[in-house]
Each structure stands twice: as C-alpha cells, then as structure tokens.
Design a protein around this motif. Sequence first.
Motif, PDB file in Angstrom:
ATOM      1  N   SER A  66      -3.413  14.191   0.141  1.00  0.00           N
ATOM      2  CA  SER A  66      -4.459  14.759  -0.389  1.00  0.00           C
ATOM      3  C   SER A  66      -4.078  16.374  -0.646  1.00  0.00           C
ATOM      4  O   SER A  66      -3.471  16.733   0.492  1.00  0.00           O
ATOM      5  CB  SER A  66      -5.689  14.728   0.487  1.00  0.00           C
ATOM      6  OG  SER A  66      -6.095  13.147   0.539  1.00  0.00           O
ATOM      7  N   LEU A  96      -7.682  13.907  -3.956  1.00  0.00           N
ATOM      8  CA  LEU A  96      -7.724  13.104  -2.654  1.00  0.00           C
ATOM      9  C   LEU A  96      -6.795  11.806  -3.013  1.00  0.00           C
ATOM     10  O   LEU A  96      -7.247  11.063  -3.890  1.00  0.00           O
ATOM     11  CB  LEU A  96      -9.288  12.820  -2.343  1.00  0.00           C
ATOM     12  CG  LEU A  96      -9.984  14.137  -2.191  1.00  0.00           C
ATOM     13  CD1 LEU A  96     -11.564  13.908  -1.972  1.00  0.00           C
ATOM     14  CD2 LEU A  96      -9.429  14.976  -1.029  1.00  0.00           C
ATOM     15  N   ASP A  97      -6.335  11.453  -1.855  1.00  0.00           N
ATOM     16  CA  ASP A  97      -5.743  10.136  -1.762  1.00  0.00           C
ATOM     17  C   ASP A  97      -4.868   9.832  -2.903  1.00  0.00           C
ATOM     18  O   ASP A  97      -5.017   8.650  -3.573  1.00  0.00           O
ATOM     19  CB  ASP A  97      -6.966   8.984  -1.335  1.00  0.00           C
ATOM     20  CG  ASP A  97      -7.581   9.272  -0.246  1.00  0.00           C
ATOM     21  OD1 ASP A  97      -6.838   9.857   0.615  1.00  0.00           O
ATOM     22  OD2 ASP A  97      -8.658   8.814  -0.066  1.00  0.00           O
ATOM     23  N   ARG A  98      -4.187  10.602  -3.298  1.00  0.00           N
ATOM     24  CA  ARG A  98      -3.287  10.281  -4.464  1.00  0.00           C
ATOM     25  C   ARG A  98      -2.177   9.431  -4.138  1.00  0.00           C
ATOM     26  O   ARG A  98      -1.256  10.077  -3.135  1.00  0.00           O
ATOM     27  CB  ARG A  98      -2.956  11.560  -5.042  1.00  0.00           C
ATOM     28  CG  ARG A  98      -1.980  11.580  -6.431  1.00  0.00           C
ATOM     29  CD  ARG A  98      -2.800  11.492  -7.535  1.00  0.00           C
ATOM     30  NE  ARG A  98      -1.943  11.140  -8.747  1.00  0.00           N
ATOM     31  CZ  ARG A  98      -2.086  11.754 -10.122  1.00  0.00           C
ATOM     32  NH1 ARG A  98      -3.028  12.264 -10.185  1.00  0.00           N
ATOM     33  NH2 ARG A  98      -1.420  11.383 -11.056  1.00  0.00           N
ATOM     34  N   ARG A 129      -0.151   8.096   0.363  1.00  0.00           N
ATOM     35  CA  ARG A 129      -0.917   8.796  -0.207  1.00  0.00           C
ATOM     36  C   ARG A 129      -1.077  10.419   0.482  1.00  0.00           C
ATOM     37  O   ARG A 129      -0.673  10.468   1.499  1.00  0.00           O
ATOM     38  CB  ARG A 129      -2.477   8.100  -0.040  1.00  0.00           C
ATOM     39  CG  ARG A 129      -2.395   6.848  -0.676  1.00  0.00           C
ATOM     40  CD  ARG A 129      -3.804   6.039  -0.741  1.00  0.00           C
ATOM     41  NE  ARG A 129      -3.931   4.927  -1.288  1.00  0.00           N
ATOM     42  CZ  ARG A 129      -4.373   4.459  -2.836  1.00  0.00           C
ATOM     43  NH1 ARG A 129      -4.632   5.758  -3.463  1.00  0.00           N
ATOM     44  NH2 ARG A 129      -4.088   3.405  -3.003  1.00  0.00           N
ATOM     45  N   MET A 186      -0.856  10.073   4.110  1.00  0.00           N
ATOM     46  CA  MET A 186      -1.293   8.803   4.721  1.00  0.00           C
ATOM     47  C   MET A 186      -0.304   7.828   4.478  1.00  0.00           C
ATOM     48  O   MET A 186       0.163   7.617   3.298  1.00  0.00           O
ATOM     49  CB  MET A 186      -2.722   8.174   4.266  1.00  0.00           C
ATOM     50  CG  MET A 186      -3.873   8.955   4.630  1.00  0.00           C
ATOM     51  SD  MET A 186      -4.194  10.680   3.851  1.00  0.00           S
ATOM     52  CE  MET A 186      -4.407  10.406   2.233  1.00  0.00           C
ATOM     53  N   GLU A 219       0.932  -1.071  -0.109  1.00  0.00           N
ATOM     54  CA  GLU A 219      -0.153  -0.160   0.200  1.00  0.00           C
ATOM     55  C   GLU A 219       0.796   1.203  -0.081  1.00  0.00           C
ATOM     56  O   GLU A 219       1.809   1.610   0.923  1.00  0.00           O
ATOM     57  CB  GLU A 219      -0.947   0.028   1.244  1.00  0.00           C
ATOM     58  CG  GLU A 219      -1.930   1.163   1.438  1.00  0.00           C
ATOM     59  CD  GLU A 219      -2.919   1.149   0.073  1.00  0.00           C
ATOM     60  OE1 GLU A 219      -3.159   2.360  -0.450  1.00  0.00           O
ATOM     61  OE2 GLU A 219      -3.188   0.089  -0.284  1.00  0.00           O
TER      62      GLU A 219
END
Length: 299
Positions: free
Chosen positions: A174, A210-212, A172, A255, A169
């Motif tokens: 935003s 968002l959450d790129r 990320r 994140m 994962e």
Amino acid sequence: MSAPAMSNAAQTFESASARSHQQDGNGSSPARSSSAAALRGLIREPLLHFLILGGLIFAADAIIHPPAKDEKAITVTKALRQSFIDTFDEDKQRTPSEAELQKMVEAWVASEILYREGKTLGVDRGDEMIRDRVAFKLQYLIFDQVRVPQPNDEQLRAWFSDNHARFDEPERVSFFMTPPSDEATARRYLDDIREQRESEELRDQTRAVLDRPVPSLAAGFGDGFSDGLLKAPLQEWTLLQSKDGWHVVRLDARMPGAPAKLEDIRAEAAKIWHTEETRKRAWEAVSRLKANYTIRYEP
C-alpha cells in the motif's frame, strides 16, 4: 441432355450425311437439292440449338467460376500478417514479437479450418454471418462432443504442483503517490511535502494505492518503479519514475504472501483443471482436422 436425345441427334446428322454422299456419287442435281434441304432441316432442329447453347453455358461457367485448385490449402498472406501487426496495439506503442505474431496466425489458421469444416458439414446453412460465426458454431459443436471426467486425486495434485503459483496469495503493498510530472516539478513537490508546505491541490491529487499485488507493479508502473518502491523505507517520501512520469511516493505497508494449499482450493482447482482439459482435447480435435490441410506461408 439425355443420352437418347443426343443419339437421335447424331443419327439425324449421320442419316443426312449419308444421303448427301450417296446422291453426290450419282451426280444428280436433285440429290444435291435433297442434301441441302436436309442440312437446312438440321440447322432448324431445336435439339441442335440446345446442344450448342448448353456447351456455351458450360464453357462460360468454367471461365467465370473455375474449380478450386486445392480446397485443403490455406495461405497466410503478407497482407494478413501485416493486419495482425497493425491491430496488435491500437496505440501503436509496440509491434508484436515473432512468438505473439505466430500465436495470432495460428489462431486465424484454426479459425479458417473450423470455418471450412463447418461449411462442409453445412452448419452455415441459412446463416449470413461472417466466417468467424461459422467457425464458432463448429467450435461449439466440438466442445459439446468432448467428455472429460472429473480428475482423480493423483491428476489434480500433479496439476496443482505445476500451477500452484496461480493460487498463491501474492505479497501486497500500500502506498501514496502524487500525479505524474517532470523530474524538476516532482523534486519541488518532494521538498514541499517534507517541509509540510504542499498545496491543498497537491494533497487532493495525491492518491492512495491499497493492497496492490507486487507482481502487478511492473506492468502498471514499470520495472524501475516496482524495484524502487520495494527498496524504499516504510513511511518515508521518496522520488520514483514510472512509465507516466515522476512521482513523490510513500510506501506505507507491505503484506507478505502465502502459498496456497490444495485442500483449501480443491473445488476451484478441479473446475479449472476440467475447463483446461476440455479445451486441450478440443484443440487436439482441431489439430487432427489441421492435418488434412496444407498451410502455406508467403515469404
């Protein structure tokens, strides 16, 4: 023409010739007349006409359709390489690297080999589609013949160790960003935003990302933008340049990423392993076919 027919024609000619020589030896005029009559008969012989006409047809066919010099030779022409360069980037922003160009050439060579082998097997019979269709049909046949068992635990763990980054994962982010503009306009936007006097139009045009995934930032906006965004303090407007122009940007959240665990994605990993192993073995089959060909590159 059959051998007996050709033999009969030869015997007719030899018989006429013999009679001619014998009669000429006697010096008689009737003999010469007989010889002339025999030759006239031979000229009117349909078998002789067929022999001459057949020879002409075969000679013409050899000129119009000469036999292929080397059916196992494939030539990568300058024009072909240039066509790959021309179609690599439709926007003409860059040309392919040598590695990228060679990859396209190798793909074309493989396609050409599959096409020729497919033609040899007759898979194109009754099909008017282009060579890629024939190559695809043979490729499908090769893939259909490849039988790959499911990986055992040792194989899957070894493969996952080399490919875990594909499942991790990623970190990320935003952020907000204004539309691209020149540097002077972007600085004016920055002053207006900091003073809370930005226009309603600018607020409407400012978009939220968002959450790129962080690894995708450089490809989407450029290395400079990616590096600047990751160094920017949270919740603070700043000026950054992307591939499209200058922006006023505010980083809102980061994140952290997380490494994947095989136990969590075992089924997906096994499916991808199986697909890639099948493709690998199919490509090995194509490579074995390739060994029968001579690949020529024009300088």
